[in-house]
Design a protein around this motif. Structure first.
Motif, mmCIF file in Angstrom:
data_model
loop_
_atom_site.group_PDB
_atom_site.id
_atom_site.type_symbol
_atom_site.label_atom_id
_atom_site.label_comp_id
_atom_site.label_asym_id
_atom_site.label_seq_id
_atom_site.Cartn_x
_atom_site.Cartn_y
_atom_site.Cartn_z
ATOM 1 N N GLU A 138 0.722 -1.302 0.032
ATOM 2 C CA GLU A 138 -0.161 0.042 0.119
ATOM 3 C C GLU A 138 0.685 1.357 0.021
ATOM 4 O O GLU A 138 0.559 2.314 -0.444
ATOM 5 C CB GLU A 138 -1.068 0.018 1.171
ATOM 6 C CG GLU A 138 -1.987 -1.042 1.136
ATOM 7 C CD GLU A 138 -2.894 -1.023 -0.066
ATOM 8 O OE1 GLU A 138 -3.650 0.435 -0.130
ATOM 9 O OE2 GLU A 138 -3.230 -1.747 -0.901
ATOM 10 N N LYS A 139 2.020 1.160 0.763
ATOM 11 C CA LYS A 139 2.961 2.335 0.624
ATOM 12 C C LYS A 139 4.347 2.045 1.003
ATOM 13 O O LYS A 139 4.483 0.825 1.531
ATOM 14 C CB LYS A 139 2.230 3.276 1.889
ATOM 15 C CG LYS A 139 2.992 4.678 2.035
ATOM 16 C CD LYS A 139 2.849 5.432 3.305
ATOM 17 C CE LYS A 139 3.596 6.523 3.128
ATOM 18 N NZ LYS A 139 2.952 7.489 4.589
ATOM 19 N N LYS A 141 8.693 3.315 1.861
ATOM 20 C CA LYS A 141 9.649 4.416 1.943
ATOM 21 C C LYS A 141 10.786 3.562 1.890
ATOM 22 O O LYS A 141 11.067 2.694 2.814
ATOM 23 C CB LYS A 141 9.168 5.183 3.241
ATOM 24 C CG LYS A 141 8.117 5.962 3.138
ATOM 25 C CD LYS A 141 7.746 7.119 4.189
ATOM 26 C CE LYS A 141 8.799 8.162 3.748
ATOM 27 N NZ LYS A 141 8.641 9.354 4.652
ATOM 28 N N GLN A 201 -1.915 10.079 4.209
ATOM 29 C CA GLN A 201 -1.589 9.948 2.856
ATOM 30 C C GLN A 201 -2.456 10.688 1.786
ATOM 31 O O GLN A 201 -2.165 10.844 0.721
ATOM 32 C CB GLN A 201 -1.282 8.797 2.301
ATOM 33 C CG GLN A 201 -2.352 7.526 2.273
ATOM 34 C CD GLN A 201 -1.814 6.426 1.698
ATOM 35 O OE1 GLN A 201 -0.738 6.209 1.113
ATOM 36 N NE2 GLN A 201 -2.600 5.255 1.810
ATOM 37 N N GLU A 368 8.972 5.919 -2.628
ATOM 38 C CA GLU A 368 7.671 6.209 -1.806
ATOM 39 C C GLU A 368 6.500 5.763 -2.828
ATOM 40 O O GLU A 368 6.482 6.247 -3.727
ATOM 41 C CB GLU A 368 7.627 7.136 -0.941
ATOM 42 C CG GLU A 368 7.416 8.496 -1.543
ATOM 43 C CD GLU A 368 7.153 9.775 -0.918
ATOM 44 O OE1 GLU A 368 7.469 9.620 0.417
ATOM 45 O OE2 GLU A 368 6.588 10.796 -1.034
ATOM 46 N N ARG A 370 2.475 7.072 -2.313
ATOM 47 C CA ARG A 370 1.397 7.656 -1.568
ATOM 48 C C ARG A 370 0.277 8.038 -2.390
ATOM 49 O O ARG A 370 0.551 7.949 -3.638
ATOM 50 C CB ARG A 370 1.927 9.029 -1.226
ATOM 51 C CG ARG A 370 3.332 9.034 -0.221
ATOM 52 C CD ARG A 370 3.609 10.678 0.208
ATOM 53 N NE ARG A 370 2.588 10.928 1.052
ATOM 54 C CZ ARG A 370 2.648 10.837 2.154
ATOM 55 N NH1 ARG A 370 3.513 10.051 3.004
ATOM 56 N NH2 ARG A 370 1.557 11.543 3.231
ATOM 57 N N ARG A 371 -0.962 8.369 -1.628
ATOM 58 C CA ARG A 371 -2.164 8.726 -2.433
ATOM 59 C C ARG A 371 -2.184 10.125 -2.293
ATOM 60 O O ARG A 371 -2.029 10.858 -1.500
ATOM 61 C CB ARG A 371 -3.278 8.010 -1.469
ATOM 62 C CG ARG A 371 -3.530 6.583 -1.618
ATOM 63 C CD ARG A 371 -3.685 6.016 -2.822
ATOM 64 N NE ARG A 371 -3.875 4.535 -2.978
ATOM 65 C CZ ARG A 371 -5.143 3.863 -2.769
ATOM 66 N NH1 ARG A 371 -6.049 4.431 -2.558
ATOM 67 N NH2 ARG A 371 -5.028 2.644 -2.752
ATOM 68 N N GLU A 380 -2.723 7.190 -6.992
ATOM 69 C CA GLU A 380 -1.416 6.465 -6.564
ATOM 70 C C GLU A 380 -0.187 7.122 -7.093
ATOM 71 O O GLU A 380 -0.244 6.689 -8.548
ATOM 72 C CB GLU A 380 -1.532 4.919 -6.366
ATOM 73 C CG GLU A 380 -2.441 4.069 -5.526
ATOM 74 C CD GLU A 380 -1.969 2.649 -5.433
ATOM 75 O OE1 GLU A 380 -2.216 1.994 -4.359
ATOM 76 O OE2 GLU A 380 -1.738 2.071 -6.569
ATOM 77 N N TYR A 382 4.142 6.937 -7.458
ATOM 78 C CA TYR A 382 5.179 6.446 -6.973
ATOM 79 C C TYR A 382 6.328 7.322 -7.323
ATOM 80 O O TYR A 382 6.399 7.868 -8.543
ATOM 81 C CB TYR A 382 5.288 5.013 -7.835
ATOM 82 C CG TYR A 382 4.303 4.245 -7.617
ATOM 83 C CD1 TYR A 382 4.305 3.056 -7.080
ATOM 84 C CD2 TYR A 382 2.948 4.190 -8.183
ATOM 85 C CE1 TYR A 382 3.544 1.914 -6.830
ATOM 86 C CE2 TYR A 382 1.908 3.436 -8.244
ATOM 87 C CZ TYR A 382 2.324 2.318 -7.435
ATOM 88 O OH TYR A 382 1.136 1.219 -7.211
#
Length: 411
Positions: A138-139, A141, A201, A368, A370-371, A380, A382
């Motif tokens: 989902e995420k 880092k 996010q 990372e 994030r939404r 989404e 990237y």
């Protein structure tokens, strides 16, 4: 209907390498079922080369011909497809456009903290292991220290719903250590608050990102003719059926093509009563869909026709946005794709990004997921900071082309 639960999904693997595997689904209907099935097929790395869909709004019969992954675990695929099919025992209670049940609570989310010695292709190898274990990313880092160590933070959801157990956590870490060997320093998994993570996010994309990369946003208010492409044709016709609108699509094939069409129709709450799609020579696909609105009527309103046609063209011309930007002396790769209204993102995007960079022999210094909100849609995004060491000789245009081709299945 007399259908046994085990017969809801039938998988007939191909007997020859050049022949497709046939997947048959015979179950009660629900809005968005085709999208859910196509999403799972895409997650397993398969490509739909032909399909037939028939439904009366209460019961559906779907056949997919798929190719693409010799290592597919067909038994597991069948199980996952069956999980999204409505129960046969509820068929008598179904009516047209049965709404998708809303989950009372979001799935449990876990944080995988992973530290290891850095090397080329490491992030892709970790991503491959997580996909093999049916863990949804989902995420993420990722950061690299000056002494050559990598700290990865993966926010994951377990599709098997077993990550709360010590055994599942232990098996996941052991699988990673088995694949990566002595590079592993530490591996820990803990549950986190899903709602806090998701709220943190859901922010707007920084304006400078949109300004620097026009490829990350299309103006959906533009007339359909402004989106004309020799590779995509979308036509709506109300003259051939007294109760349905015919949508005819001709376009170039790409990875997840049928999923992109199905998720668009799902977001518009449109029912497919009959559909057929086939891949022709030169990777050109022809799709015919007889559709109805949620009220059981054809689409007569011209503005609604234009909106649907425009959205389908956008999603087929550019299902993902890819850009390579300069950040001072550094290079950043941006990939963005819209999520479904249900909140689900496109499968295997991060897998394909990391694979493309590995094949180009380009390292990843920071990454990372994030939404973000772009316009009125959630995306989404990237963001990957590339290692400018050994990969600095690769032209940025080649990086963008390589990532785009991998994402589209043209590599």
């Amino acid at each position: 209907m007399g259908i046994l639960q085990d017969d809801v999904v039938l998988v007939r693997p191909s007997e020859k390498d050049d022949e497709p595997t046939v997947i048959t689904v015979n179950c009660p209907d629900k809005t968005g079922l085709g999208c859910d099935l196509c999403r799972i097929i895409l997650f397993f790395g398969l490509n739909i080369v032909r399909g037939d869909v028939t439904t009366d709004g209460k019961w559906c019969y779907i056949v997919f011909w798929v190719t693409g992954n010799s290592s597919t675990r067909w038994g597991l695929l069948k199980q996952r497809l069956m999980e999204v099919c409505p129960s046969c025992s509820s068929a008598s209670m179904l009516s047209y456009f049965r709404p998708e049940p809303q989950s009372s609570k979001p799935p449990d989310m876990f944080l995988l903290k992973f530290c290891c010695h850095d090397r080329r292709g490491l992030l892709h190898d970790v991503t491959w292991v997580l996909c093999e274990l049916e863990l949804l990313i989902e995420k993420v880092k990722v950061s690299t220290t000056p002494d050559g160590k990598v700290m990865d933070l993966f926010f994951i959801i377990d599709t098997r719903e077993l990550m709360h157990t010590a055994k599942r956590q232990r098996d996941t870490c052991e699988h990673l250590k088995h694949v990566l060997g002595d590079a592993v320093i530490s591996c820990e998994i803990e549950m986190i608050d899903t709602e806090v993570m998701l709220c943190s996010q859901a922010s707007s994309l920084p304006p400078e990102i949109v300004e620097e990369s026009c490829s990350l946003e299309l103006n959906e208010k533009s007339p359909s003719r402004s989106l004309a492409s020799k590779d995509v044709s979308v036509t709506l016709d109300n003259s051939l059926s007294p109760s349905h609108t015919l949508v005819q699509i001709v376009c170039q094939d790409h990875k997840g093509l049928i999923y992109d069409i199905m998720r668009t129709l799902k977001d518009y709450n449109i029912q497919i009563s009959y559909g057929r799609f086939n891949k022709k020579q030169k990777k050109i696909c022809e799709i015919d869909l007889f559709i109805m609105q949620a009220d059981g009527k054809k689409i007569l309103d011209q503005s609604k026709q234009n909106a649907l046609s425009t959205r389908l063209q956008i999603e087929l011309i550019r299902p993902l946005r890819v850009a390579v930007l300069s950040r001072g002396p550094d290079t950043e790769l941006l990939v963005a794709n819209p999520t479904e209204l249900s909140g689900k993102g496109r499968p295997l995007v991060f897998y394909d990004i990391t694979l493309a960079l590995k094949l180009l022999d380009i390292g990843i210094f920071l990454a990372e997921i994030r939404r973000h909100l772009i316009g009125d849609r959630e995306w989404e995004v990237y963001r990957v900071m590339l290692d400018e060491g050994a990969g600095s000789s690769v032209p940025r245009s080649k990086i963008e082309e390589g990532v785009r081709k991998m994402l589209m299945g043209w590599a």
